[in-house]
Design an enzyme around this catalytic site. Sequence first.
Site, PDB file in Angstrom:
ATOM      1  N   HIS A 180      -8.010  -0.743   6.237  1.00  0.00           N
ATOM      2  CA  HIS A 180      -8.642  -2.116   7.114  1.00  0.00           C
ATOM      3  C   HIS A 180      -8.356  -2.786   6.038  1.00  0.00           C
ATOM      4  CE1 HIS A 180      -9.164  -5.100   9.612  1.00  0.00           C
ATOM      5  NE2 HIS A 180      -9.992  -5.530   9.356  1.00  0.00           N
ATOM      6  N   ASN A 219       0.333  -1.106  -0.283  1.00  0.00           N
ATOM      7  CA  ASN A 219       0.166   0.196  -0.338  1.00  0.00           C
ATOM      8  C   ASN A 219       0.855   0.860   0.529  1.00  0.00           C
ATOM      9  OD1 ASN A 219      -3.003  -0.493   0.413  1.00  0.00           O
ATOM     10  ND2 ASN A 219      -2.248  -1.788   1.607  1.00  0.00           N
TER      11      ASN A 219
HETATM   12  C1  GRF Z   1      -3.144  -4.687   4.078  1.00  0.00           C
HETATM   13  O1  GRF Z   1      -4.138  -5.096   3.809  1.00  0.00           O
HETATM   14  C2  GRF Z   1      -3.284  -3.521   5.408  1.00  0.00           C
HETATM   15  O2  GRF Z   1      -5.202  -3.129   5.044  1.00  0.00           O
HETATM   16  C3  GRF Z   1      -3.339  -3.895   6.421  1.00  0.00           C
HETATM   17  O3  GRF Z   1      -2.380  -4.910   7.058  1.00  0.00           O
HETATM   18  C4  GRF Z   1      -2.308  -4.683   5.499  1.00  0.00           C
HETATM   19  C5  GRF Z   1      -0.591  -4.139   4.954  1.00  0.00           C
HETATM   20  O4  GRF Z   1      -0.219  -5.111   3.390  1.00  0.00           O
HETATM   21  N1  GRF Z   1      -3.796  -3.079   7.881  1.00  0.00           N
HETATM   22  P1  GRF Z   1       1.151  -4.108   2.885  1.00  0.00           P
HETATM   23  O5  GRF Z   1       1.987  -3.413   3.878  1.00  0.00           O
HETATM   24  O6  GRF Z   1       0.760  -2.720   2.651  1.00  0.00           O
HETATM   25  O7  GRF Z   1       1.435  -4.970   1.799  1.00  0.00           O
END
Ligand code: GRF
Length: 181
Positions: free
Chosen positions: A102, A14
């Site tokens: 989330h 992300n």
């Molecule tokens: C994502 O699914 C986010 O919604 C959750 O943790 C995950 C993080 O994934 N809080 P990344 O580190 O961004 O790949």
Amino acid sequence: MKKIAVFASGSGSNFQVIAENFSVEFVFSDHRDAYVLERAEKLGVLSYAFELKEFDDKASYEEAIIDLLDLHQIDLVCLAGYMKIVGPKLLSAYEGRMINIHPAYLPEFPGAHGILDAWEAGVPESGVTIHWVDSGVDTGQIIKQVRVPRLPDDTIESFENRIHQAEYAVYPQVIKEILHD
Ligand code: GRF
């Protein structure tokens, strides 16, 4: 120009999408070996990493985080897989300027395993939620939510992947809206 910081504990996919869409002042990780730090280096984004266990208590750890946020005059903190509960110290300094993503349709399936919990519950759809951070676990005021279906042929991997794709679409949209407010 409003300034963004991203907090991530692990992979940082992300973070990567955010950094590809916006100028990110810095990424902070609470794990010195998190993959997000490699992503930051490749993208040329400044990163900081230190761990709670290196401090006497959570308040001092969060004071160090606040120092970074203040130093860089951050307007918006985007939590993206930051796996710590934000404590009172950090919250009192940055509440109203901190959002979280989330991987479920809150208030359904809060907590650290939103995708797995939805999968195991066998629900026909789950989703993604972006919310303001408050003192609870995934309880803050909801900014935006999208539904993500579970399809008949799904495996946990394909279901998880669909949720992540929804995250990558919705998080930049919400950040853009907040930055333009
Ligand atoms: C994502 O699914 C986010 O919604 C959750 O943790 C995950 C993080 O994934 N809080 P990344 O580190 O961004 O790949």
